[in-house]
Scaffold this active site. Structure first.
Site, PDB file in Angstrom:
ATOM      1  N   GLN A 118       0.828  -1.213   0.000  1.00  0.00           N
ATOM      2  CA  GLN A 118       0.000   0.000   0.000  1.00  0.00           C
ATOM      3  C   GLN A 118       0.861   1.261   0.000  1.00  0.00           C
ATOM      4  O   GLN A 118       2.054   1.220   0.237  1.00  0.00           O
ATOM      5  CB  GLN A 118      -0.926   0.001   1.223  1.00  0.00           C
ATOM      6  CG  GLN A 118      -0.207  -0.238   2.558  1.00  0.00           C
ATOM      7  CD  GLN A 118      -1.021  -1.016   3.574  1.00  0.00           C
ATOM      8  OE1 GLN A 118      -2.240  -1.074   3.483  1.00  0.00           O
ATOM      9  NE2 GLN A 118      -0.367  -1.628   4.558  1.00  0.00           N
TER      10      GLN A 118
ATOM     11  N   GLU B  87       0.504  -8.668  11.364  1.00  0.00           N
ATOM     12  CA  GLU B  87       0.380  -7.507  10.466  1.00  0.00           C
ATOM     13  C   GLU B  87       1.031  -7.877   9.136  1.00  0.00           C
ATOM     14  O   GLU B  87       2.170  -8.326   9.101  1.00  0.00           O
ATOM     15  CB  GLU B  87       1.072  -6.292  11.116  1.00  0.00           C
ATOM     16  CG  GLU B  87       1.422  -5.152  10.188  1.00  0.00           C
ATOM     17  CD  GLU B  87       0.233  -4.483   9.494  1.00  0.00           C
ATOM     18  OE1 GLU B  87      -0.645  -3.967  10.186  1.00  0.00           O
ATOM     19  OE2 GLU B  87       0.217  -4.490   8.242  1.00  0.00           O
TER      20      GLU B  87
ATOM     21  N   GLY C  94      -3.111 -12.112   8.214  1.00  0.00           N
ATOM     22  CA  GLY C  94      -3.944 -12.555   9.330  1.00  0.00           C
ATOM     23  C   GLY C  94      -4.884 -13.672   8.932  1.00  0.00           C
ATOM     24  O   GLY C  94      -5.269 -14.498   9.771  1.00  0.00           O
TER      25      GLY C  94
ATOM     26  N   ASP D 276      -8.186  -5.524  13.675  1.00  0.00           N
ATOM     27  CA  ASP D 276      -7.920  -4.082  13.589  1.00  0.00           C
ATOM     28  C   ASP D 276      -7.437  -3.809  12.162  1.00  0.00           C
ATOM     29  O   ASP D 276      -6.261  -3.593  11.914  1.00  0.00           O
ATOM     30  CB  ASP D 276      -6.834  -3.742  14.627  1.00  0.00           C
ATOM     31  CG  ASP D 276      -6.494  -2.265  14.655  1.00  0.00           C
ATOM     32  OD1 ASP D 276      -7.116  -1.477  13.929  1.00  0.00           O
ATOM     33  OD2 ASP D 276      -5.574  -1.913  15.420  1.00  0.00           O
ATOM     34  N   SER D 277      -8.385  -3.871  11.239  1.00  0.00           N
ATOM     35  CA  SER D 277      -8.019  -3.886   9.824  1.00  0.00           C
ATOM     36  C   SER D 277      -8.198  -2.523   9.168  1.00  0.00           C
ATOM     37  O   SER D 277      -8.866  -1.644   9.696  1.00  0.00           O
ATOM     38  CB  SER D 277      -8.923  -4.875   9.094  1.00  0.00           C
ATOM     39  OG  SER D 277     -10.244  -4.391   9.136  1.00  0.00           O
ATOM     40  N   THR D 278      -7.615  -2.423   7.983  1.00  0.00           N
ATOM     41  CA  THR D 278      -7.909  -1.285   7.116  1.00  0.00           C
ATOM     42  C   THR D 278      -9.299  -1.494   6.521  1.00  0.00           C
ATOM     43  O   THR D 278      -9.960  -2.497   6.772  1.00  0.00           O
ATOM     44  CB  THR D 278      -6.862  -1.216   5.978  1.00  0.00           C
ATOM     45  OG1 THR D 278      -6.490  -2.548   5.622  1.00  0.00           O
ATOM     46  CG2 THR D 278      -5.624  -0.476   6.377  1.00  0.00           C
TER      47      THR D 278
HETATM   48  N1  SAM Z   1      -7.383   1.916  12.974  1.00  0.00           N
HETATM   49  C1  SAM Z   1      -7.370   1.662  11.609  1.00  0.00           C
HETATM   50  C2  SAM Z   1      -8.581   1.999  10.817  1.00  0.00           C
HETATM   51  O1  SAM Z   1      -9.701   1.526  11.089  1.00  0.00           O
HETATM   52  O2  SAM Z   1      -8.413   2.771   9.876  1.00  0.00           O
HETATM   53  C3  SAM Z   1      -6.710   0.407  11.220  1.00  0.00           C
HETATM   54  C4  SAM Z   1      -5.272   0.533  11.560  1.00  0.00           C
HETATM   55  S1  SAM Z   1      -4.067  -0.617  11.161  1.00  0.00           S
HETATM   56  C5  SAM Z   1      -2.883   0.487  10.499  1.00  0.00           C
HETATM   57  C6  SAM Z   1      -4.652  -1.589   9.806  1.00  0.00           C
HETATM   58  C7  SAM Z   1      -3.604  -2.569   9.302  1.00  0.00           C
HETATM   59  O3  SAM Z   1      -4.194  -3.733   8.760  1.00  0.00           O
HETATM   60  C8  SAM Z   1      -2.684  -2.024   8.191  1.00  0.00           C
HETATM   61  O4  SAM Z   1      -1.423  -1.755   8.714  1.00  0.00           O
HETATM   62  C9  SAM Z   1      -2.672  -3.138   7.141  1.00  0.00           C
HETATM   63  O5  SAM Z   1      -1.384  -3.357   6.592  1.00  0.00           O
HETATM   64  C10 SAM Z   1      -3.191  -4.310   7.947  1.00  0.00           C
HETATM   65  N2  SAM Z   1      -3.780  -5.381   7.143  1.00  0.00           N
HETATM   66  C11 SAM Z   1      -4.596  -5.278   6.081  1.00  0.00           C
HETATM   67  N3  SAM Z   1      -4.927  -6.500   5.614  1.00  0.00           N
HETATM   68  C12 SAM Z   1      -4.296  -7.412   6.419  1.00  0.00           C
HETATM   69  C13 SAM Z   1      -4.241  -8.831   6.450  1.00  0.00           C
HETATM   70  N4  SAM Z   1      -4.896  -9.567   5.560  1.00  0.00           N
HETATM   71  N5  SAM Z   1      -3.501  -9.406   7.430  1.00  0.00           N
HETATM   72  C14 SAM Z   1      -2.819  -8.672   8.353  1.00  0.00           C
HETATM   73  N6  SAM Z   1      -2.832  -7.321   8.349  1.00  0.00           N
HETATM   74  C15 SAM Z   1      -3.563  -6.709   7.406  1.00  0.00           C
END
Ligand code: SAM
Length: 277
Positions: A31, A106, A138, A155-157
């Site tokens: 990303q 992550e 994950g 806690d995903s994007t």
């Molecule tokens: N608080 C935030 C929001 O709701 O906008 C989320 C924060 S955190 C930075 C989200 C993280 O999920 C990102 O760093 C991203 O790289 C990670 N992510 C996305 N898809 C994923 C997956 N399949 N497995 C593990 N991590 C993942």
């Protein structure tokens, strides 16, 4: 000259704030990652043009995604956080003394590294000796675990790119299997204003997998619409049955025992989105 960050939240809606500088910007294998300093909300982490967290309002999201679940489970010894590379959720998880092991899965190593460098007040919990950081998808991680965790926090994007699968029925099934027989999960499930269909879908899927399914809300100023939802799926413990005795064991800025219960009281239009149990 004024500098502004503008996020196009939907085809018809944008969020703007004045920034003083861009501290970092790169294209990771997963990303676009940026860190900027804003005037109103302090330092901000942005992924693919979407605000992930800001120093000024991060406590709301991180306390609410963590403490509702961890105070619902009577003995949350093994906790998994999926996503959450900024470390804010882990920082809240390790405040619970009952936690013996906290695993962060992550997918993007750079989110963790850049958060450690530019957002130390959010990422600081990652240094706790009970924490293991895995750079892993994950989805794959939960598929490989059976009956392993007390609590899983998603806690995903937003549901695009690598996070798309984190909102699917198959994923919630794998989460249920990765939990112990009395385990519970919580996921951030977006905005009732902007993502009504997603909330209908995920509450139906989580409701199918878990005997207890509950949605709760928090106000988060920098997320689309400001009204944010989280959904709990639990095999045994009901967040509404939690009784608090005395004060919380550590200070909080948003979460309180009264708010724990109040956050499950839903406006009628949100109640309508939540699948019936
Ligand atoms: N608080 C935030 C929001 O709701 O906008 C989320 C924060 S955190 C930075 C989200 C993280 O999920 C990102 O760093 C991203 O790289 C990670 N992510 C996305 N898809 C994923 C997956 N399949 N497995 C593990 N991590 C993942």
């Amino acid at each position: 000259m004024e500098l502004w960050y503008t996020e196009k939240q939907t085809e018809n809606l944008a969020f703007s704030c004045r920034i003083t500088r861009t501290l970092h910007r790169e294209r990771t294998p997963f990303q676009d990652l940026a860190v900027v300093d804003t005037v109103q909300y302090g330092r901000m982490l942005i992924l693919d043009g979407m605000v992930q967290t800001t120093v000024a309002d991060e406590f709301i999201y991180h306390e609410m995604i963590t403490h509702v679940a961890l105070f619902t489970h009577p003995n949350p010894e093994r906790v998994l956080v999926i996503g959450g590379g900024d470390g804010g959720t882990i920082r809240e998880v390790v405040k619970h003394q009952k936690v013996k092991e906290a695993v962060l899965a992550e997918i993007d190593r750079r989110v963790v590294e850049v958060s450690r460098e530019f957002l130390p007040e959010i990422s600081c919990g990652l240094d706790d000796p009970r924490v293991t950081v895995l750079y892993a998808d994950g989805i794959k991680h939960v598929q490989e675990k059976k009956g392993c965790y007390d609590v899983i926090i998603i806690d995903s994007t937003e549901p695009v790119g690598p996070a798309e699968g984190l909102f699917s029925r198959e994923f919630y099934q794998a989460v249920a299997e990765a939990l112990k027989p009395d385990g519970l999960m919580v996921a951030q499930t977006e905005s009732p204003f902007v993502n009504a269909d997603l909330i209908r879908k995920v509450t139906a899927s989580i409701g199918e997998m878990f005997p207890v399914m509950r949605l709760y809300l928090a106000s988060i100023p920098t997320y689309p619409s400001g009204l944010w939802s989280f959904t709990v799926g639990s095999k045994k413990y009901d967040p509404l049955a939690v009784r608090f005795e005395g004060e919380l064991p550590f200070p909080t800025r948003y979460y309180t025992p009264a708010l724990h219960h109040a956050s499950f009281v839903l406006p009628a239009f949100v109640q309508e989105l939540v699948a019936k149990k």
